[in-house]
Design a protein around this motif. Structure first.
Motif, short mmCIF file in Angstrom:
data_model
loop_
_atom_site.label_atom_id
_atom_site.label_comp_id
_atom_site.label_asym_id
_atom_site.label_seq_id
_atom_site.Cartn_x
_atom_site.Cartn_y
_atom_site.Cartn_z
N LYS A 1 0.84 -1.20 0.00
CA LYS A 1 0.00 0.00 0.00
C LYS A 1 0.88 1.26 0.00
CE LYS A 1 -3.78 2.31 2.43
NZ LYS A 1 -3.12 3.64 2.38
N LYS A 2 1.97 1.22 0.77
CA LYS A 2 2.89 2.36 0.81
C LYS A 2 3.53 2.58 -0.56
CE LYS A 2 6.90 4.08 3.38
NZ LYS A 2 7.87 3.79 4.46
N LEU A 3 3.88 1.47 -1.24
CA LEU A 3 4.45 1.58 -2.59
C LEU A 3 3.44 2.24 -3.53
CD1 LEU A 3 6.48 -1.09 -4.50
CD2 LEU A 3 4.52 -0.03 -5.61
N ASN A 4 2.19 1.81 -3.45
CA ASN A 4 1.15 2.42 -4.30
C ASN A 4 0.99 3.91 -4.00
OD1 ASN A 4 0.07 0.70 -6.23
ND2 ASN A 4 -1.29 -0.32 -4.80
N ASP A 5 0.97 4.24 -2.71
CA ASP A 5 0.77 5.64 -2.31
C ASP A 5 1.94 6.51 -2.78
OD1 ASP A 5 -1.58 4.94 -1.11
OD2 ASP A 5 -0.74 4.82 0.93
N ASN A 6 3.16 5.97 -2.71
CA ASN A 6 4.35 6.77 -3.03
C ASN A 6 4.63 6.85 -4.53
OD1 ASN A 6 4.77 7.25 -0.33
ND2 ASN A 6 6.31 5.65 -0.07
N HIS A 7 4.31 5.79 -5.26
CA HIS A 7 4.72 5.71 -6.67
C HIS A 7 3.55 5.61 -7.65
CE1 HIS A 7 8.94 5.24 -5.48
NE2 HIS A 7 8.50 4.43 -4.53
N GLY A 8 2.35 5.47 -7.14
CA GLY A 8 1.18 5.43 -8.02
C GLY A 8 0.74 4.01 -8.36
N HIS A 9 -0.53 3.90 -8.74
CA HIS A 9 -1.09 2.57 -9.01
C HIS A 9 -0.55 1.95 -10.29
CE1 HIS A 9 -3.99 2.41 -5.70
NE2 HIS A 9 -4.13 3.72 -5.87
N ASP A 10 -0.14 2.77 -11.25
CA ASP A 10 0.46 2.20 -12.46
C ASP A 10 1.76 1.48 -12.12
OD1 ASP A 10 -1.60 3.08 -14.02
OD2 ASP A 10 -0.54 4.85 -14.78
N ALA A 11 2.57 2.10 -11.29
CA ALA A 11 3.80 1.44 -10.86
C ALA A 11 3.47 0.19 -10.05
CB ALA A 11 4.65 2.40 -10.02
N GLY A 12 2.45 0.28 -9.22
CA GLY A 12 2.03 -0.90 -8.46
C GLY A 12 1.61 -2.04 -9.37
N ASP A 13 0.90 -1.70 -10.45
CA ASP A 13 0.48 -2.75 -11.40
C ASP A 13 1.69 -3.38 -12.08
OD1 ASP A 13 -2.16 -2.39 -10.80
OD2 ASP A 13 -2.66 -1.29 -12.63
N ARG A 14 2.69 -2.57 -12.41
CA ARG A 14 3.88 -3.11 -13.05
C ARG A 14 4.64 -4.03 -12.08
NH1 ARG A 14 3.86 2.13 -15.33
NH2 ARG A 14 5.35 2.93 -13.77
#
Length: 283
Positions: A162-175
């Motif tokens: 969740k922290k990764l998504n918050d810091n880098h965005g959901h597109d990065a999270g999807d990748r």
């Protein structure tokens, strides 16, 4: 058209065992050797499903109703009577091959739809439904064969996702999720299965995998994810491991719950580690 010609059914059967992509079989009822055309038809219809669908055109010198019925009951798709008219033969061959190609296309589409219904589109892993269906099929097949094996279940969760998504965005999270899915699928043995349960949580089902092997596999997988760095991002995973013993009452849902408890222990102990648990009430 490429045609392979044989005078003996035995030779045709040998070739069918080696080559599986024929579009049509044409056989006379009377052949040289011990086996007849009817024997050849019976052999084809008893092959595995995809080969058993091979269209068959039978050539016969008799046009009585009883012979026609016998051929159709034996499994031929169509027949021609001697003397064979070239135009008639060409039409019947074209019809049978065209129908086979249409059926092949329908089967490919159905297979693709089944795969899509069972696959998580982001990661390429199975979805929850796909995992359940394939495990149920595997266990049923094992019961039929009276096989008794220990299976392993690994529940994996990406740490601080969740922290990764918050810091880098959901597109990065999807990748990141897609890269992890690729990593997990490369990790599998032939009969292993990997499923994205939802979010950043994955489950791996490892048939015929003892406790020590399961722990070793989980450790290797944890290290592989730590080395991954998708999108240049440092990620880690915590993994809970349990085993499913043969002839024990635990079902898949209970095994998932035990693995989830083990995963919680790995998180509680600091993340980026493996924890094992084999009973629901273990500490």
């Amino acid at each position: 058209l490429a045609v392979d010609h044989f005078t003996h059914a035995e030779d045709a059967i040998d070739r069918l065992g080696q080559q599986h992509d024929y579009d049509l079989l044409i056989t006379d009822v009377l052949l040289k050797g011990r086996l007849s055309g009817l024997d050849l038809i019976a052999h084809v219809r008893n092959l595995p499903e995809s080969q058993a669908r091979l269209p068959i055109l039978t050539v016969t010198g008799f046009d009585e109703a009883a012979r026609r019925i016998e051929l159709l009951r034996a499994g031929t798709n169509d027949y021609v009577v001697k003397p064979v008219l070239p135009d008639e033969l060409a039409v019947r061959v074209n019809n049978l091959i065209s129908n086979k190609h249409l059926l092949d296309q329908v089967i490919r589409q159905q297979t693709r739809l089944r795969e899509m219904a069972m696959t998580d589109q982001l990661t390429g892993c199975l979805n929850r439904r796909g995992l359940r269906d394939l495990i149920a099929r595997q266990l049923a097949n094992r019961r039929r064969k009276a096989q008794s094996c220990v299976d392993a279940l690994l529940m994996l969760d990406l740490d601080l996702f969740k922290k990764l998504n918050d810091n880098h965005g959901h597109d990065a999270g999807d990748r990141v999720l897609a890269a992890v899915g690729t990593c997990l699928r490369k990790f599998l043995r032939e009969d292993d299965m990997v499923c994205r349960m939802g979010g950043e949580e994955f489950v791996l089902y490892l048939p015929d995998c003892q406790k020590r092997q399961a722990r070793s596999a989980a450790d290797r997988l944890r290290r592989a994810i730590e080395r991954l760095h998708p999108d240049g991002l440092a990620i880690t995973a915590s993994i809970g491991v349990t085993t499913i013993e043969p002839n024990k009452p635990e079902d898949l849902d209970q095994a998932l719950l035990i693995a989830d408890r083990a995963l919680y222990r790995a998180k509680r102990r600091g993340r980026n580690r493996v924890a094992m648990q084999h009973r629901l009430n273990s500490a």
